[in-house]
Scaffold this active site. Structure first.
Site, PDB file in Angstrom:
ATOM      1  N   LYS A 199       0.813  -1.223   0.000  1.00 60.60           N
ATOM      2  CA  LYS A 199       0.000   0.000   0.000  1.00 60.60           C
ATOM      3  C   LYS A 199       0.846   1.273   0.000  1.00 60.60           C
ATOM      4  O   LYS A 199       2.025   1.259   0.298  1.00 60.60           O
ATOM      5  CB  LYS A 199      -0.997  -0.032   1.164  1.00 60.60           C
ATOM      6  N   ARG A 223      -3.902 -10.093   4.534  1.00 54.70           N
ATOM      7  CA  ARG A 223      -4.318 -10.097   3.123  1.00 54.70           C
ATOM      8  C   ARG A 223      -3.134  -9.593   2.308  1.00 54.70           C
ATOM      9  O   ARG A 223      -2.732  -8.440   2.464  1.00 54.70           O
ATOM     10  CB  ARG A 223      -5.541  -9.178   2.968  1.00 54.70           C
TER      11      ARG A 223
HETATM   12  N1  HH2 Z   1      -7.539  -3.541   0.511  1.00 57.39           N
HETATM   13  C1  HH2 Z   1      -7.827  -3.501  -0.807  1.00 57.39           C
HETATM   14  C2  HH2 Z   1      -8.921  -4.210  -1.314  1.00 57.39           C
HETATM   15  N2  HH2 Z   1      -9.679  -4.985  -0.508  1.00 57.39           N
HETATM   16  N3  HH2 Z   1     -10.145  -5.851   1.646  1.00 57.39           N
HETATM   17  C3  HH2 Z   1      -9.864  -5.910   2.964  1.00 57.39           C
HETATM   18  N4  HH2 Z   1     -10.613  -6.674   3.775  1.00 57.39           N
HETATM   19  N5  HH2 Z   1      -8.818  -5.210   3.508  1.00 57.39           N
HETATM   20  C4  HH2 Z   1      -8.013  -4.417   2.754  1.00 57.39           C
HETATM   21  O1  HH2 Z   1      -7.090  -3.779   3.306  1.00 57.39           O
HETATM   22  C5  HH2 Z   1      -8.295  -4.316   1.353  1.00 57.39           C
HETATM   23  C6  HH2 Z   1      -9.385  -5.053   0.832  1.00 57.39           C
HETATM   24  C7  HH2 Z   1      -6.989  -2.686  -1.733  1.00 57.39           C
HETATM   25  O2  HH2 Z   1      -5.915  -3.413  -2.235  1.00 57.39           O
HETATM   26  P1  HH2 Z   1      -5.874  -4.193  -3.647  1.00 57.39           P
HETATM   27  O3  HH2 Z   1      -6.957  -5.222  -3.747  1.00 57.39           O
HETATM   28  O4  HH2 Z   1      -4.510  -4.721  -3.842  1.00 57.39           O
HETATM   29  O5  HH2 Z   1      -6.063  -3.063  -4.727  1.00 57.39           O
HETATM   30  P2  HH2 Z   1      -7.301  -2.537  -5.594  1.00 57.39           P
HETATM   31  O6  HH2 Z   1      -8.360  -2.055  -4.657  1.00 57.39           O
HETATM   32  O7  HH2 Z   1      -6.686  -1.409  -6.422  1.00 57.39           O
HETATM   33  O8  HH2 Z   1      -7.782  -3.675  -6.440  1.00 57.39           O
END
Ligand code: HH2
Length: 280
Positions: free
Chosen positions: A222, A257
């Site tokens: 992040k 995660r």
């Molecule tokens: N962070 C993201 C998405 N989903 N779900 C939970 N429970 N906790 C988190 O911290 C979280 C989440 C954001 O990260 P990522 O999926 O890598 O990116 P994007 O939203 O750009 O797909």
């Protein structure tokens, strides 16, 4: 000791940290957008994460990165459903990362065992769906919404406010008939939070753990890791991500995660061995 986290047919014991591998079937996620947008690539990546000992595969079809726009529900379903279908019947706990009840419903129908809602089950359709299934739930805190959430987020006491929110949403779900043992909570690092807010949430994670639900933490790659280290490219933030995952687990997180499953599993094993626990 927690009594575990019940997710559909699975009961995750939580006697060791659980690794949730991230599978973004999106063109625009912040660190891996476009890499797994084709179903066949997404399935191959999920297989690799499972071989690396991911406990859960978290499938998402909509980026919630700061500034992102919503996608049409039909498009989101079209992205995630083939992957959910592929794994759900192989005895793998599959989690669906969505803010939309229609998407969650289609995926649970197809065998997903966990609904991961970054908007924290604020939508009454999501609450009804949660109550009508036996899926595990991740209730995440977000201040604002993705398009604008990083525009001057403000808290008087970030840990207290996030805790109050999470407890309220968990209570609402329980009042709607969801068994407590199905609920996990997540402080939502980076969702309407500055670097200092994220650090304080990690530093004071035991206060969130004390609320009595399994805690999920998503720090992987992040922006705050980039801000702390000067590493602009998200894919190069592995070392910082591992540090955050280890500190989260040390603070009582039950689930991390992550994008980099093999590396996280290795780091957690060594940390557990040092702490005197040799079981994997
Ligand atoms: N962070 C993201 C998405 N989903 N779900 C939970 N429970 N906790 C988190 O911290 C979280 C989440 C954001 O990260 P990522 O999926 O890598 O990116 P994007 O939203 O750009 O797909």
């Amino acid at each position: 000791m927690s009594s575990g986290w019940r997710c559909g047919a699975f009961k995750l014991l939580l006697d060791r940290p659980i690794v949730m591998g991230i599978l973004n079937v999106t063109p625009d996620s912040f660190s891996d957008g476009g890499l797994f947008a084709e179903s066949s690539d997404a399935v191959a990546h999920a297989r690799a994460m499972l071989e690396a000992r991911a406990d859960i595969v978290d499938v998402g079809g909509e980026s919630t990165r700061p500034g992102s726009d919503q996608v049409r529900v039909e498009d989101e379903i079209g992205r995630v459903l083939p992957v959910v279908e592929e794994f759900a019947h192989e005895g793998v706990p599959v989690s669906i990362d969505t803010r939309h009840a229609e998407v969650a419903a289609a995926c649970v129908e197809a065998g997903a065992s966990i609904i991961n809602d970054v908007s924290g089950f604020g939508d009454s359709a999501m609450i009804d769906l949660a109550a009508s299934t036996d899926a595990g739930l991740v209730v995440m805190h977000m201040q604002g919404e993705p398009r604008t959430m990083q525009v001057e987020p403000h808290y008087d006491d970030v840990v207290a406010e996030v805790s109050t929110f999470l407890l309220q949403r968990a209570s609402q779900l329980e009042a709607a008939g969801v068994a407590r043992e199905r609920i996990a909570i997540d402080p939502g690092l980076g969702f309407g939070k500055t670097t200092e807010h994220n650090l304080e949430l990690l530093r004071r994670l035991p206060e969130i753990v004390a609320l009595g639900y399994p805690v999920v933490v998503g720090a992987s790659r992040k922006r705050f890791i980039g801000e702390l280290t000067g590493v602009a490219e998200p894919r190069e933030r592995l070392a910082g991500s591992l540090a955050a995952a280890l500190m989260a687990v040390a603070g009582g997180a039950a689930v991390v995660r992550v994008h980099d499953v093999a590396e996280t599993v290795q780091a957690l094993r060594v940390a557990r061995a040092i702490a005197g626990n040799t079981q994997s």
